[in-house]
Design an enzyme around this catalytic site. Structure first.
Site, PDB file in Angstrom:
ATOM      1  N   ASP A 216      33.217  43.654  47.395  1.00  0.00           N
ATOM      2  CA  ASP A 216      34.518  43.671  48.094  1.00  0.00           C
ATOM      3  C   ASP A 216      34.650  44.820  49.096  1.00  0.00           C
ATOM      4  O   ASP A 216      34.941  44.594  50.269  1.00  0.00           O
ATOM      5  CB  ASP A 216      35.702  43.636  47.111  1.00  0.00           C
TER       6      ASP A 216
ATOM      7  N   GLY B 147      39.819  43.343  31.102  1.00  0.00           N
ATOM      8  CA  GLY B 147      39.017  42.997  32.267  1.00  0.00           C
ATOM      9  C   GLY B 147      39.280  41.582  32.776  1.00  0.00           C
ATOM     10  O   GLY B 147      38.547  41.087  33.634  1.00  0.00           O
TER      11      GLY B 147
ATOM     12  N   SER C 177      42.173  40.754  34.097  1.00  0.00           N
ATOM     13  CA  SER C 177      43.221  40.945  35.097  1.00  0.00           C
ATOM     14  C   SER C 177      44.582  40.411  34.675  1.00  0.00           C
ATOM     15  O   SER C 177      45.219  39.632  35.398  1.00  0.00           O
ATOM     16  CB  SER C 177      42.812  40.375  36.457  1.00  0.00           C
TER      17      SER C 177
ATOM     18  N   ASP D  16      41.331  40.044  42.287  1.00  0.00           N
ATOM     19  CA  ASP D  16      42.203  39.760  41.144  1.00  0.00           C
ATOM     20  C   ASP D  16      43.407  38.909  41.558  1.00  0.00           C
ATOM     21  O   ASP D  16      43.673  37.860  40.983  1.00  0.00           O
ATOM     22  CB  ASP D  16      42.720  41.068  40.516  1.00  0.00           C
TER      23      ASP D  16
ATOM     24  N   TYR E 193      31.926  54.957  39.925  1.00  0.00           N
ATOM     25  CA  TYR E 193      32.447  54.049  40.949  1.00  0.00           C
ATOM     26  C   TYR E 193      32.454  54.738  42.309  1.00  0.00           C
ATOM     27  O   TYR E 193      32.005  54.186  43.308  1.00  0.00           O
ATOM     28  CB  TYR E 193      33.917  53.699  40.632  1.00  0.00           C
TER      29      TYR E 193
HETATM   30  P1  ADP Z   1      43.588  44.115  33.043  1.00  0.00           P
HETATM   31  O1  ADP Z   1      44.148  43.785  34.381  1.00  0.00           O
HETATM   32  O2  ADP Z   1      42.116  44.041  32.977  1.00  0.00           O
HETATM   33  O3  ADP Z   1      44.211  43.327  31.923  1.00  0.00           O
HETATM   34  P2  ADP Z   1      44.896  46.590  33.629  1.00  0.00           P
HETATM   35  O4  ADP Z   1      44.845  47.940  33.009  1.00  0.00           O
HETATM   36  O5  ADP Z   1      44.615  46.459  35.077  1.00  0.00           O
HETATM   37  O6  ADP Z   1      43.922  45.655  32.777  1.00  0.00           O
HETATM   38  O7  ADP Z   1      46.323  45.956  33.395  1.00  0.00           O
HETATM   39  C1  ADP Z   1      46.865  45.910  32.087  1.00  0.00           C
HETATM   40  C2  ADP Z   1      48.309  46.402  32.118  1.00  0.00           C
HETATM   41  O8  ADP Z   1      49.140  45.410  32.776  1.00  0.00           O
HETATM   42  C3  ADP Z   1      48.906  46.537  30.744  1.00  0.00           C
HETATM   43  O9  ADP Z   1      48.580  47.786  30.165  1.00  0.00           O
HETATM   44  C4  ADP Z   1      50.388  46.409  31.040  1.00  0.00           C
HETATM   45  O10 ADP Z   1      50.911  47.622  31.540  1.00  0.00           O
HETATM   46  C5  ADP Z   1      50.421  45.382  32.158  1.00  0.00           C
HETATM   47  N1  ADP Z   1      50.662  44.018  31.637  1.00  0.00           N
HETATM   48  C6  ADP Z   1      49.885  42.936  31.825  1.00  0.00           C
HETATM   49  N2  ADP Z   1      50.410  41.849  31.217  1.00  0.00           N
HETATM   50  C7  ADP Z   1      51.547  42.255  30.629  1.00  0.00           C
HETATM   51  C8  ADP Z   1      52.551  41.604  29.829  1.00  0.00           C
HETATM   52  N3  ADP Z   1      52.472  40.304  29.522  1.00  0.00           N
HETATM   53  N4  ADP Z   1      53.573  42.363  29.404  1.00  0.00           N
HETATM   54  C9  ADP Z   1      53.674  43.668  29.721  1.00  0.00           C
HETATM   55  N5  ADP Z   1      52.764  44.322  30.442  1.00  0.00           N
HETATM   56  C10 ADP Z   1      51.703  43.645  30.898  1.00  0.00           C
HETATM   57 MG    MG Z   2      43.858  44.906  36.154  1.00  0.00          MG
END
Ligand code: ADP
Ligand code: MG
Length: 379
Positions: free
Chosen positions: A35, A124, A126, A172, A221
């Protein structure tokens, strides 16, 4: 999930929601670290999602609840105050609201909001893009706006980059926004330009999440980014995607060996994304699988963003029945391996791989069986 969403919203806020939306998580199918080099990438929207229910209010109160988090976070609009601690998840929808405004898109002045999810958070897949896209659709819908998908995708990415503070690329949000069942999403990161490509046959994804993470992942990274830019400068191009065929071999004496290895990975990986699209269009999943595994081998030896755990899983998987190919998915330096399989690979085979991993490393990986799904939608 729809009835659960309505029931939970009504219990929380004492009235039914005015609109319901859903947006999927994603896997990086192929296109590793391409990317920020201006390259291309293929992703799959998966059959795990975040759902959002929303009802506008007549005041300027912003009430946020999530099935994955305790309590209701109550804020007063129109201030955008970054949240911390237990409320920090609200930065995702809050950032979306702010970015929608910056992109000239309407949202209600006040609202009650609920998110529910069957996506693991922070695995991971997203969940962050999924909650952003589902929120963006809900906010704009509740204000009677019908923005095009590309603007929603860009606003969602802007929220993650500028408000949450995660410098993610367009994969994502692009995949969560443009996903389509039985298809992959092809993204030319430089446009960005989005397209869907049919995924032929009865294709399945099996993800093995090791939950390992290199302690220095952020620094690694940054180092890879630096090495790629160093190679581009030595090749006299702005980004590695612009390097003409043969340029790398022709300039071998002018590029430090490490930067040359990184560039080889990126240039070959962009070519593999193109070859994967061709193989998909020809309906040749065996060829697609070989490209996936070649991508992993390149990560292992040239980009050096794999780990012994990820290599072990790939080695186990490529020898298992029904597996077309396997590779690390995401940034690497830990995390997860993805395999593309036929229905011949099932629970029994997945457990065999996990058991071998556990014998070797003393911990068992999380196993997820996924298929493709449609992108963000209003329900
Ligand atoms: P990934 O995108 O790989 O799941 P990230 O750290 O980028 O990991 O994003 C995860 C964060 O997104 C969670 O810690 C939370 O803050 C937020 N999040 C995602 N889905 C929800 C949900 N259904 N309810 C509340 N927060 C959420
Ligand atoms: Mg994420």
């Amino acid at each position: 999930m729809k009835s659960a969403l309505i029931a939970r919203f009504s219990a929380e806020f004492g009235r039914p929601p005015a609109c319901l939306t859903r947006a999927p998580g994603r896997i990086e199918f192929i296109g590793n670290h391409t990317d920020y080099n201006g390259g291309t990438v293929l992703g799959a929207a998966i059959d795990r999602s975040v759902w959002v229910a929303l009802a506008p209010r007549n005041d300027a109160q912003w009430n946020f609840a999530s099935g994955q988090k305790d309590g209701v976070v109550r804020l007063r609009g129109p201030e955008f105050v970054r949240q911390s601690g237990d409320a920090s998840w609200v930065n995702y929808p809050l950032g979306v609201l702010r970015s929608l405004q910056a992109f000239g898109l309407n949202a209600p002045t006040g609202f009650d909001y609920l998110a529910l999810s069957d996506l693991p958070l922070g695995a991971g897949l997203s969940s962050s893009a999924a909650i952003e896209l589902a929120s963006a659709l809900a906010f704009t819908r509740a204000a009677g706006a019908e923005p095009d998908r590309e603007r929603l995708v860009k606003a969602a990415r802007d929220a993650e980059n500028s408000f949450v503070g995660v410098p993610c690329g367009i994969l994502d949000q692009g995949v969560s926004g443009f996903g389509r069942k039985d298809h992959l999403v092809f993204i030319d990161c430089r446009g960005p330009r989005f397209e869907t490509v049919p995924l032929p046959g009865d294709a399945h994804f099996w993800i093995f999440n090791t939950h390992t993470k290199h302690a220095l992942v952020d620094g690694l990274y940054a180092a890879r980014h630096r090495e790629c830019m160093e190679a581009a400068r030595a090749l006299d191009v702005a980004l590695l995607v612009d390097a003409p065929a043969g340029a790398l071999a022709a300039s071998a004496d002018r590029i430090p060996p490490v930067a040359a290895k990184r560039a080889r990975h990126i240039i070959d990986e962009i070519a593999r994304v193109g070859a994967t699209v061709t193989a998909l269009r020809a309906g040749d999943l065996a060829a697609v699988g070989r490209l996936l595994t070649a991508s992993h081998r390149s990560s292992q030896t040239l980009f050096e963003n794999s780990t012994v755990e990820l290599d072990f899983l790939v080695d186990q998987l490529v020898d298992a029945p029904g597996v077309y190919g396997a590779r690390l998915t995401g940034g690497g330096f830990g995390g997860a391996v993805m395999s593309l399989t036929s229905p011949k690979f099932g629970d029994t085979q997945a457990r065999t791989v996990a058991a071998a991993y556990e014998r070797r490393f003393g911990a068992s990986p999380d196993i997820l069986h996924l298929q493709t799904a449609d992108g963000a939608e209003i329900l």
